[in-house]
Structures are given as C-alpha cells and as structure tokens.
Design a protein around this motif. Structure first.
Motif, short mmCIF file in Angstrom:
data_model
loop_
_atom_site.label_atom_id
_atom_site.label_comp_id
_atom_site.label_asym_id
_atom_site.label_seq_id
_atom_site.Cartn_x
_atom_site.Cartn_y
_atom_site.Cartn_z
N GLN A 1 0.69 -1.28 -0.02
CA GLN A 1 0.00 0.02 0.04
C GLN A 1 0.83 1.23 -0.05
O GLN A 1 0.63 2.17 -0.71
N GLY B 1 2.16 1.96 -3.44
CA GLY B 1 1.40 1.89 -4.47
C GLY B 1 1.38 0.67 -5.26
O GLY B 1 0.76 0.54 -6.44
N VAL C 1 -6.66 -1.98 -5.89
CA VAL C 1 -7.70 -1.33 -4.99
C VAL C 1 -8.56 -0.54 -5.86
O VAL C 1 -9.81 -0.54 -5.44
N TYR C 2 -8.15 -0.18 -7.26
CA TYR C 2 -9.06 0.45 -8.17
C TYR C 2 -10.11 -0.52 -8.73
O TYR C 2 -11.43 -0.14 -8.79
N HIS D 1 -12.56 -0.97 -6.10
CA HIS D 1 -13.57 0.29 -5.83
C HIS D 1 -14.46 0.38 -7.05
O HIS D 1 -15.73 0.41 -6.98
N GLU E 1 -17.21 -2.39 -6.68
CA GLU E 1 -18.02 -1.84 -5.59
C GLU E 1 -18.90 -0.80 -5.82
O GLU E 1 -20.26 -0.83 -5.57
N PHE E 2 -18.59 0.21 -6.58
CA PHE E 2 -19.26 1.09 -6.90
C PHE E 2 -20.01 1.56 -8.20
O PHE E 2 -20.81 2.23 -8.53
N LEU F 1 -10.39 0.07 -16.66
CA LEU F 1 -9.03 0.41 -17.25
C LEU F 1 -8.09 -0.81 -17.33
O LEU F 1 -8.34 -1.61 -16.14
N ARG G 1 -4.26 -2.65 -16.81
CA ARG G 1 -3.23 -2.16 -15.68
C ARG G 1 -2.61 -0.94 -16.18
O ARG G 1 -1.91 -0.21 -15.26
N PHE H 1 -2.37 2.54 -14.44
CA PHE H 1 -0.87 3.20 -13.89
C PHE H 1 -0.47 4.42 -14.59
O PHE H 1 -0.18 5.38 -13.72
N LEU I 1 -2.48 6.64 -15.69
CA LEU I 1 -3.41 7.86 -15.15
C LEU I 1 -2.87 8.12 -13.52
O LEU I 1 -2.64 9.34 -13.18
N TRP I 2 -2.79 7.20 -12.90
CA TRP I 2 -2.39 7.08 -11.49
C TRP I 2 -1.16 7.80 -11.31
O TRP I 2 -0.92 8.73 -10.23
#
Lengths: 689, 63
Positions: free
Chosen positions: B14, B17, B23-24, B27, B30-31, B42, B44, B48, B50-51
């Motif tokens: 974590q 990163g 995590v994405y 998320h 879930e949402f 997206l 990987r 990455f 964008l992140w």
C-alpha cells in the motif's frame, strides 16, 4: 493500581528525560556519549506526544472519530482514498522529510552541539509538530483544501496571495542552495560525480520497467533500482581508480553547476514517469533505509560527541556563516524544528487519504517528531567529528585561506586541534583528493556517517560508506530539485494563466518550455552566484532559505490562529499564537540584521558596499575583481528579497490581526468554511486493512 | 507470525502503491459494476499511467 503503574512509568520517563537533558546541557568534559541525545529526544517526544498532542487533539481541536473525513465522503478510488493510518504516516513522512533536517543541524553545529539540539527538541514539540497537526486538522475539516485556499477563505485574498508568492520564492532559493550542496559534494570527486550521474540512467531504467515492461509493479522495479544504486557506489570507486575514466568525472564547481542547471531543465520538461517518479521511489527507499541504519549504528556504537557544548562562535564570528546565536541558530536549523513547507503537505495532500480524524495526532504530530529525530541524528553525525576536522571541512576557502597550511593555522588559532597530515589521511580514507573547504554540510555529514557506519559495521570500507552517504544525500536532493522545479513551473503557469490563459495550459509544450526555463533560470542564477562566491555561497543562501521557510511557517500559524479564534477558541489560540510570536521575532530580527547590519559577514548591503569600495580602490586580486560586480549586484538583490519576505509576512500578520479584532468586536467577517458534520459509515475493520 | 508478515507485506504494498490497481478494481466493482452508465474498466497499464500522472500534480516533496 493500573493507573498508578502508568503514572510511575511516565514519571520515570520524565526523570530520565530531565537527566539526559541536564547531562547534555551541563557537560563540560572532553566528550559526551551520543546516547544522552537519543535518550533526551525519545523522552521529550514521548511526553509531548502523550500529553501535549493528546490534549490539543481532545480539548483544543475536539477531534471527532464519528465524523466522516473527506477521504470517505469524496472517495473516488484515486486521490481521495481512506487509507490505513500507517500507510498515510509513511506517505506523509516521506513527503515532509527532505535534505533540510540533514543540512541545517550540520551547519548550526558551528555554535556547538547544545543550542541546535535544544531548538530541534523544543521547536519541534511546541512549534513544528503543532503546526503540522493543526494544519492537517483544519484542512481535513475543509475538504482537503490547500494552505493558500484556506488563507484566502478564512483570512482574505491578501493572505492567499502571500502564501502563494512565499511558496514560489522559497522553492527557488531552496533548489539553488540544494544544488549548491550537491555541487560542493561532487567538486573534483570523480567517485561522487560518477555515482550521482549513474542515478539518472538507473532511475530511467526503473521508470521504463514500471511503466512499460511490468506496468504498476512498483516493488519489483524499486528493488531492482536499489540494487543498481548500490552497484553504482561500488562502480564509482572503480572509475576513481581508473586513470583514463576518472578524468571524465573530475570537474570544477562551475562546470558541475551548469550540468545541474541543464539537468534541472531537462527533468522539468521530461514526462514524470521517465525520471521524477522512479527517482522518487529510489530516494524514498534509500532515505528510509539509511536513516534506520544510522539510528541502529548510533545505538550499537554509542559514539562520543567531541564538539564542545557551546563554541566561541555564538558571538557571530563563525566561519561557516556569519551572525550571532540569536537569531541565526533558529534560522539555520529550520526544517528539523519547524518548517512552513510541511503545511503545504499537511493541507491538500495528506487529508485526502485520512480515514479517521483520530489518526491526525499520529500523522500530523508524530511524523514531525520523527523528522526532528532525523535532525538530532544529523547533529550527532556532525559533532562526532573532532571539531578541528569539522571546521576544516566546512570552512570556506574565503575565510580560512586556500592553502591547507593556512587553513590549519587559522583553525588551530581558534583553539581546535587538527593537522594537515590528519586531514590528508582522512581524505585518503574517504577516497577523496581533499576534504578542505567542502562547504554545504553534505561532505562533513558523509564523513560523520562513514565513521559511525565504519565503526559499527567494519572499518575497511570507509571510502565506500562515505560515497554511499554522498549518494544518499544527492539522490533525494535531486528529487527535491526535480519536484521543486516542476511545482514552480505549475505555479508560474497558474499565475501567468491569469494574464494569458493559453500559457496556463499545463500540457501546451511552448508554455512548458517557457515557464520551466524561467524557473530554472531563477534558481540557476542563485546557484551560479553561489558557486563563484569565494566564501562558498552556502553562507548567503542557507540563511535566505531559512528566513523564507520560517516566514512560510509564520503564515501557516497565522492562518491556524485566525481559524482557532474564529471558531470561538480564543483561550486556546496560544498553542499556535506563541510559536507564531516567536517565529515573527526570529525572522524579523534575522531579516533586519541581514539587511542593515554593519558587519560585512552578516549585512547584505554592508558586504556589497565593502566589495564596491575595495573594487574601486583596486585592492582586489584580479580573479576576485572579475566576479566582484556580480557579487555586489547579488548581495543587493538578496537584501531586497529579504525585505520583500518581511513585508509579505507583516502584511499577513496585520491582515490576521484585523480578522481577530473584528471577531472580538463582534463585527461581520468571512464565515468559517468548515464542512458540515456527516457521520462516518466506515466500519473499523474495513478501514484498517 | 505468518499473519503478521502478510500484514506487513500488505502495508508495504500500500505504501509504495504496488497494490493501487487492485484497489482500483475493488473500488470499481463496488461502486460502478451495478450502475448502467458504468465507466469501462481500465487495463493495468492505462490505470498506472493515469495514477502516476495524477500523483505528481501539486506539491509532493519538500525540504
């Protein structure tokens, strides 16, 4: 019964802390064990964290565990993400801890170990850590707004503009002085230069690895990078011994300065993934690893401090920088005790990850205590050296003379024993041609670290440890340089975008090149002057940086005090008000002296006038006369810059006072911008893992 | 003991990163999974990019 045991334990901590501090303060012997420093620091931090920080969190800020944080309310899986508190702590600490707490204490050691150590402890627990925690709290309650935005919303547009301009100028001065530190560490050192140069392709390899080869595999790529870095340190030694290759990396300071300037420009316009991001991973790993290693080595070895508690240089005649103990020890220590820059991280960046308000004490207050501890270790590493050696390494040639014999005679005349043979042997042990006049703090810190590591883990590799320490400092100084130039560019694009919108587009290449060029030219100018200055440049740039950084801290404390008063907490406003008053006294006095002092080693105008008179009279040697006009202009520029800093600071103080007076008089003012309470829905286990 | 090591490993991932993509995905599942106008997931590599670019906007390092 249980409560009594706790009381007894805390009483013991208090007694041990008091004993350690008295031992440090009252020692007048030949040397003192570094363990007293570690004990004093640990006890002071423990008590401050357990009692003062807890009291601030519970009573002053009234932290509310049931309240949803911005990370929870605005969770988007990208920048707003509720995160494990240890992870947030790691990010926050990695962001706030740069080269500042290493360089500052090393320079301040010219006053002896005591003044700097006391200020690192007191300044952190009463000033720096409070500033970081309170700013983190206010930003968390305001949807993670930045310091500048909070200043604008709560105090008024003037405060906001001041914070913005202050940040930009600090960035310029900071990068220049850090660039100078790296240049001085690499000057005529093929080993150091080749190792530092190797970090650039290594970062690029890591960047390619995690962007294209194995996307997102950050840990694999970083492990590879760290191994390559260690090989680069060893490889540098091989290059140093290779007659045909060493010439490629053996350069004058000025050449290296131009290389750094060109590098800074290239790094600012290059995409982040190629250089900045991978370099940052490496520097964070190396930084955390080395700091831990240093702490372990100090505890195993328990080295002795040889520097006197207080030296005669408290009277302002010190060789490393001019100026009396008050106010210059506070200006010089800067980041290890209180740093305005942290308020920029504590607002905006960290609150976006905070899962629960109860983590604010650990992250805001705790991370600053850890940074202060890094500063204590830097102080130990600087003062374990024999004082004679410390001054021989750190005194500029302009003060002690260019020839080794002259420098030694001068240092001996101050009462510090050191010989030419001793310095030559030390340079040979460290794999350097000379260690005289290696100003900037990095080389003396590296010598100190190498001797600690060497004694703890084997003496045969002193030269390797020395260059490892140089690589360690250089890699995150260069990260700060890259990141700072880029941030400066964004800020400039933002400001100029108000005049010409096209230039505000961060991806429009002509604008990128133009604004990056301006930022690099800004710090490049100060770096250039620093390198050609026969007094080393650090003596001018570091105080300037210190004044700017403490000024930003004062602005952050103004905003915090203003918000506390507006929230109806006037009776507690002293928690930020007292450090604020102290910083205002310190920065204003320092600025006054830098501008108006008659002493040519302190006052900018005095130095400029003195040089102008000598130039006119024709008494300067030709090489000095050639650069004199530049130096004169620069001293005057520095004086005006200092004046500007103080004026900005006082404008913010007056503006904050206006807000406070209006509040007390019951007159209308800008409303509090705290976001309304929304209950947290996060279940404990869900957040923690 | 093993549990602790695994926990530490998670924290390390974590911190760096390394697990950002996982995590994405979580998320996203879930949402967005159940909604009609859900954005496409997206890859990987895209994620990455964008992140990483987002991570380096603003002040991330100081002195």
């Amino acid at each position: 019964m249980h409560k009594n045991i706790k009381t007894i334990i805390w009483l013991c901590v208090a007694i041990l802390g008091a004993t350690a501090i008295s031992a440090i303060a009252l020692n007048r012997g030949e040397s003192i064990s570094a363990m007293w420093f570690i004990a004093a620091a640990a006890c002071v931090y423990a008590i401050a964290y357990r009692f003062y920080a807890a009291w601030i969190a519970a009573t002053v800020l009234t932290i509310d565990e049931t309240r949803a944080t911005p990370a929870e309310r605005l969770d988007n899986g990208r920048d707003f993400v509720p995160t494990n508190k240890w992870v947030v702590f790691g990010h926050h600490f990695a962001a706030i801890a740069g080269p500042g707490p290493l360089v500052g204490p090393t320079l301040a050691a010219q006053f002896g170990y005591l003044p700097g150590t006391l200020w690192i402890l007191i300044g952190a627990v009463l000033g720096g850590a409070v500033q970081d925690m309170v700013t983190l709290f206010f930003s968390t309650r305001r949807n993670a707004r930045s310091l500048g935005q909070m200043a604008r919303d709560e105090i008024g547009p003037i405060g906001g503009a001041a914070a913005l301009i202050g940040t930009f100028l600090i960035m310029i001065i900071l990068i220049a002085v850090l660039g100078l530190v790296v240049v001085n560490a690499m000057k005529h050192s093929p080993w150091a230069t080749s190792t530092v140069a190797a970090t650039i392709p290594i970062a690029m390899i890591v960047g390619f690895y995690m962007r294209n080869f194995r996307p997102g595999r950050v840990l694999e790529a970083s492990t590879l990078g760290v191994i390559l870095l260690l090989l680069a340190v060893v490889g540098g030694g091989w290059i140093d011994h290779n007659e045909s290759l060493r010439g490629l990396f053996d350069h004058e300071g000025l050449t290296l300065a131009w290389v750094i300037i060109a590098y800074g420009f290239a790094a600012a316009v290059m995409p982040v993934w190629l250089l900045l991001a991978p370099r940052d991973y490496l520097s964070t790993f190396v930084k955390l690893g080395t700091v831990t290693l240093l702490a372990v080595a100090i505890i195993i070895l328990q080295p002795h401090i040889h520097m006197p508690a207080v030296t005669q240089f408290v009277d302002g005649t010190g060789p490393i920088f001019g100026g009396k103990l008050f106010p210059f020890v506070f200006i010089t220590i800067a980041c290890g005790a209180i740093s305005g820059f942290h308020a920029l991280i504590a607002s905006g960046t960290t609150p976006k990850l905070l899962a629960n308000e109860r983590d604010i004490r650990m992250i805001g207050y705790g991370a600053m205590l850890l940074e202060s501890f890094v500063a204590i270790m830097a102080m130990i590493a600087a003062t374990v050296l024999e004082p004679g050696v410390f001054f021989a390494v750190n005194s500029p040639a302009g003060v002690v003379g260019k020839e080794a014999v002259d420098a030694i005679a001068k240092i001996n005349s101050w009462g510090f024993a050191v010989t030419v043979e001793q310095m030559n042997q030390l340079a040979k042990d460290m794999g350097e041609s000379t260690l005289f006049a290696r100003t900037g703090g990095a080389p003396s810190l590296a010598v100190g670290m190498a001797s600690i590591f060497g004694n703890a883990f084997g003496k045969s590799m002193l030269a390797l440890w020395y260059h490892f320490a140089i690589m360690f400092e250089a890699i995150f100084i260069l990260t700060t340089l890259d990141a700072g130039t880029r941030v400066g560019r964004f800020m400039l694009q933002d400001m100029l975008g108000n005049i010409w919108p096209k230039i505000g587009q961060t991806s429009w290449m002509p604008s990128v090149i133009f604004t990056s060029g301006l930022v690099v030219a800004g710090w490049g100018y100060f770096l250039y002057i620093g390198v050609i200055d026969p007094n080393g440049g650090v003596n001018i740039l570091w105080p300037l940086f210190g004044i700017a950084n403490q000024m930003l801290a004062a602005i952050a404390l103004c905003v915090a005090t203003g918000i506390l008063v507006k929230s109806g907490k006037l009776k507690y406003a002293w928690i930020t008000g007292l450090p604020l008053v102290w910083l205002v006294i310190v920065t204003s006095t320092a600025a006054w002296q830098k501008i108006f002092s008659e002493d040519i080693r302190v006052g900018f105008f005095a130095a400029a006038n003195d040089l102008a008179t000598k130039l006119a009279a024709g008494v300067l040697p030709p090489e000095k006369a050639a650069v004199a006009p530049h130096l004169i202009f620069n001293q005057q520029l520095d004086a005006y810059l200092t004046m500007f800093f103080v004026v900005v600071l006082w404008i913010v103080i007056v503006d904050t006072s206006r807000v406070i007076v209006r509040y007390l008089a019951g007159k209308p003012l800008l409303p509090l911008t705290e976001v309304a309470h929304e209950p947290s829905r996060l279940v404990e286990d869900w957040v923690r893992d | 003991m093993l549990k602790k090591i695994i926990h530490l490993w998670h924290i390390l991932r974590q911190l760096t990163g390394d697990d950002a993509y996982d995590v994405y995905l979580k998320h996203h599942a879930e949402f967005h999974e159940s909604t009609v106008d859900a954005p496409p997931v997206l890859s990987r590599k895209e994620f990455f990019k964008l992140w990483q670019d987002k991570k380096w906007k603003g002040i991330k390092r100081c002195c």
